[in-house]
Design a protein around this motif. Structure first.
Motif, short mmCIF file in Angstrom:
data_model
loop_
_atom_site.label_atom_id
_atom_site.label_comp_id
_atom_site.label_asym_id
_atom_site.label_seq_id
_atom_site.Cartn_x
_atom_site.Cartn_y
_atom_site.Cartn_z
N ASN A 22 0.15 -1.73 8.75
CA ASN A 22 0.73 -2.66 7.76
C ASN A 22 2.02 -3.20 8.53
N ILE A 23 1.53 -4.77 9.45
CA ILE A 23 1.78 -5.21 9.90
C ILE A 23 2.61 -6.32 9.46
N GLU A 24 1.59 -7.21 8.29
CA GLU A 24 2.43 -7.67 7.45
C GLU A 24 3.98 -7.63 6.92
N ILE B 59 12.95 5.23 8.24
CA ILE B 59 12.57 4.36 7.32
C ILE B 59 11.08 4.64 6.72
N ASP B 60 10.81 5.20 8.06
CA ASP B 60 8.93 5.50 7.39
C ASP B 60 8.85 7.01 7.42
N GLU C 39 5.12 11.88 0.59
CA GLU C 39 3.46 11.50 1.09
C GLU C 39 3.17 10.22 1.09
N THR C 40 2.98 9.01 1.24
CA THR C 40 2.27 8.12 1.38
C THR C 40 3.52 7.07 3.30
N GLN C 41 2.65 6.64 3.09
CA GLN C 41 3.18 5.23 4.21
C GLN C 41 4.07 4.43 3.71
N LEU C 42 5.22 4.00 4.31
CA LEU C 42 5.02 2.84 3.88
C LEU C 42 5.21 1.52 4.85
N MET C 43 5.94 1.74 6.20
CA MET C 43 4.93 0.74 6.91
C MET C 43 3.86 0.82 7.74
N GLY C 44 3.95 2.53 7.89
CA GLY C 44 2.52 3.24 8.42
C GLY C 44 3.31 3.16 10.74
N LEU C 45 4.35 2.80 10.69
CA LEU C 45 4.25 2.17 12.29
C LEU C 45 4.26 3.31 13.13
N ARG D 297 10.28 0.59 -5.84
CA ARG D 297 10.90 2.15 -4.64
C ARG D 297 11.47 1.86 -3.53
N GLU D 298 10.01 1.04 -3.18
CA GLU D 298 10.52 1.30 -0.73
C GLU D 298 11.48 0.27 -1.00
N LEU D 299 11.87 -0.23 -1.39
CA LEU D 299 13.13 -1.85 -1.22
C LEU D 299 14.83 -0.32 -1.67
#
Length: 258
Positions: free
Chosen positions: A95-97, A128-129, A137-143, A199-201
């Motif tokens: 998720n590049i953006e 972080i990722d 069990e889910t991605q944040l940025m997913g790099l 939650r992400e922040l």
């Protein structure tokens, strides 16, 4: 749904005998029986082989529960009629953006610290990722990250950062810390936090609080103790599912003991 014995369930659904499966895994039948009887835990290497053989997520084998999603009917495993593979196993969703906004947020918060150069940023992004993936069990940025000599490296970092420079979002600065060359980045615009959840922040802030004062050497050393980095081959992708095999030292999740 909890399954009494996921290894037995998957093996029988695929139509393998214990002897046949042990041969495919390159271990003795006696060793495999210990895994199936829950006497000992399979090694990460065996977990990887089983996940690929059955085309299921690693977590179901580690947690002894039904896979979240079958990529194909496991009963046809011997026929090798694979459909589209489960994206959770090897292919993180980029998720590049979201990465751009997280990167700007990091730079705004701790980018001015003298220790925060490119190497430290690599490790902060990694934790972080991967910590987020272990927790939720889910991605944040997913790099996508590869196993580099000095620790995990996001492989698309340079390309995205160059694009951000071109767009006037950040500025690259070459400097020195003691006698070492350092690449730092200055944010030129404010991050758009609307695409990040509370939650992400909160998670990003916790990782920065935990790691942002560490030197590049300290963060690299810590990342070398992490199972995802240890289990990957040199210059090969680091798999997100490996976080569920972390040791106490690097794990960020409390697991229920059964």
């Amino acid at each position: 749904m909890m399954i009494k014995n996921i290894l037995k369930f998957l093996r029988e659904a695929a139509g393998y005998s214990q002897e046949e499966l042990a041969e495919k895994l390159g271990i003795s039948r006696q060793t495999y029986i210990k895994y199936e009887n829950l006497e000992t835990k399979p090694t990460l290497e065996i977990v990887e082989k089983l996940a690929k053989l059955y085309d299921v997520d690693y977590a179901c084998i580690i947690d002894n529960k039904e896979p979240k999603k079958y990529s194909y009917n496991v009963i046809d495993a011997k026929k090798k009629k694979k459909e589209e593979p489960d994206i959770r196993i090897d292919i993180p969703i980029e998720n590049i953006e979201k990465f751009k906004q997280v990167f700007l947020y990091i730079l705004k918060k701790i980018g001015a610290k003298p220790n925060v150069g490119q190497t430290v940023l690599y490790k902060l992004l990694y934790f972080i990722d991967f910590d987020y993936y272990e927790l939720f069990e889910t991605q944040l940025m997913g790099l996508k990250y590869i196993k580099n000599t000095y620790g995990p490296t996001p492989i698309d970092f340079a390309k995205i950062v160059k694009e951000m420079e071109k767009n006037g979002e950040i500025e690259e600065v070459k400097t020195k810390m003691f006698s070492h060359d350092m690449t730092k980045y200055l944010p030129l615009i404010e991050p758009d936090l609307s695409i990040l959840s509370a939650r992400e922040l909160e998670h990003i802030d916790k990782v920065l609080e935990k790691h942002s004062d560490k030197t590049a050497k300290e963060l690299s050393a810590f990342s070398h103790k992490d199972v995802p980095w240890i289990s990957a081959n040199d210059m090969e992708p680091i798999e997100y599912e490996s976080v569920f095999y972390r040791t106490e030292e690097t794990s960020v999740r409390e697991y229920d003991e059964e």
